[in-house]
Design a protein around this motif. Sequence first.
Motif, short mmCIF file in Angstrom:
data_model
loop_
_atom_site.label_atom_id
_atom_site.label_comp_id
_atom_site.label_asym_id
_atom_site.label_seq_id
_atom_site.Cartn_x
_atom_site.Cartn_y
_atom_site.Cartn_z
N HIS A 85 0.84 -1.20 0.00
CA HIS A 85 0.00 0.00 0.00
C HIS A 85 0.87 1.25 0.00
O HIS A 85 2.04 1.21 0.37
N ASP A 90 0.52 4.79 1.91
CA ASP A 90 -0.33 5.45 2.92
C ASP A 90 -1.02 6.64 2.24
O ASP A 90 -0.39 7.41 1.51
N HIS A 148 4.71 0.23 0.00
CA HIS A 148 5.52 -0.61 0.90
C HIS A 148 4.68 -1.79 1.36
O HIS A 148 3.45 -1.74 1.36
FE LIG Z 1 2.17 2.08 5.58
#
Ligand SMILES: [Fe+2]
Length: 408
Positions: A244, A246, A312
């Motif tokens: 994902h 963020d 990540h």
């Molecule tokens: Fe994250």
Amino acid sequence: MSPPPPRGRPPPPPSRHLYVANVGPKVGDAAEDVAAAFAAFGEVAAVQIRDPTSARCVVSMATDDAARDAIRALNDAPCAALGGRKIVVRFAGESAVATMDATTDATTDATDATTTTTKKKTNAMTQEEAWCVAARTSDDLGVPGATLILDFVTEDEEVAMLKSAEEDPRWQRLAKRRVLHYGYAFDYGTRDAKAPAGAAMPSYAAALLDRAAALTDVPGVERALRCDQLTVNEYEPGIGLAPHVDTHSAFGGTILAASCGGGAVIEFRLHERDGDGDDDASRRVPSRRAAIYLPPRSLLVMAGEARYRWAHYVPHRKRDAVKRFGGDGGGAATEIARREGKRVSFTFRETRDVAVEGPCACAWPEACDSRMGAAQLLNERARPGAVAAARRAAEAAAAFREVEIVDS
Ligand SMILES: [Fe+2]
Ligand SMILES: O=C(O)CCC(=O)C(=O)O
């Protein structure tokens, strides 16, 4: 004249073996990623991947029922555990299973995540090669904006942080791990953090963030003191976190992640696209992967590209392939780090409010939810042209914002 034979072959009868397409190393999945996705339906006995260029595999569940449940849930549908990619799942015919048996290079025994490798072909793929071997230092990692600081958390702090989290009564159970939020509660539906978490930032946060802000030559630390949200993730050995980015709209430009208890690898994945591209696979396969080992008491700072552009990911596995310290490529340059204890990560973020601050203005609209809807982000892997369309929309939006800024 006798009637023509029926077209096509009859579907294979139900069994515990599944033929799975649009899944495999060609589209960025290690065998253990596949095992983790199917484990939701019961015990996964084996994942067989034919070779490193394959986007097909055979997944053998422990029972026929589990295989049937997996087909019902996953066939022809976006698979959340594999980044929302649409996959095909059918019962495997005997020939598919037999072909795999004869040619498989790597079989992951997913029940204990050990790997048995049978080199039946000269270009045999081992599971370690499918994994991305992890760097020990961020210089070696080579993802701009990612900095790893070893031994950042003191041993006393680590004990205090783990104790404070353990004693908190507010743990939230997710499918595979427990989480705890401070400041603002992370909402796993919207990927935003707006509602108060029911607890202020914990007492250990100030000292850690002060020390982070004082680090020299670490991009992003100048924003450390703005962090007003903390998510604690507790991973049992073998558990990871889906790839994902963020949410850009919800969080600021610096993310700091401290690791306590156990270590794990975090992998960064970059999805670059050349123009519109008409090769479907090239849109799904990360064009670059780079991993780094996060030992206990380290701090990973993500800013710039590492925070905004690269996804990540913590792979779901019990062992990680890590470069040896000071390894120069001679001898055994790689070692296996077992995930022995629980890893508890402490992720500090700065919340932001689009209504107040406006949409994110980063340089990477293709990874930016401010300019691409979350559903579109998931769909872009499955729908040809979506990325180009989103990029055009993002450029139009950016141009519009510039006009707005000039006018104000
Ligand atoms: Fe994250
Ligand atoms: O466990 C980690 O270090 C990563 C956590 C993370 O990426 C997140 O909370 O968004």
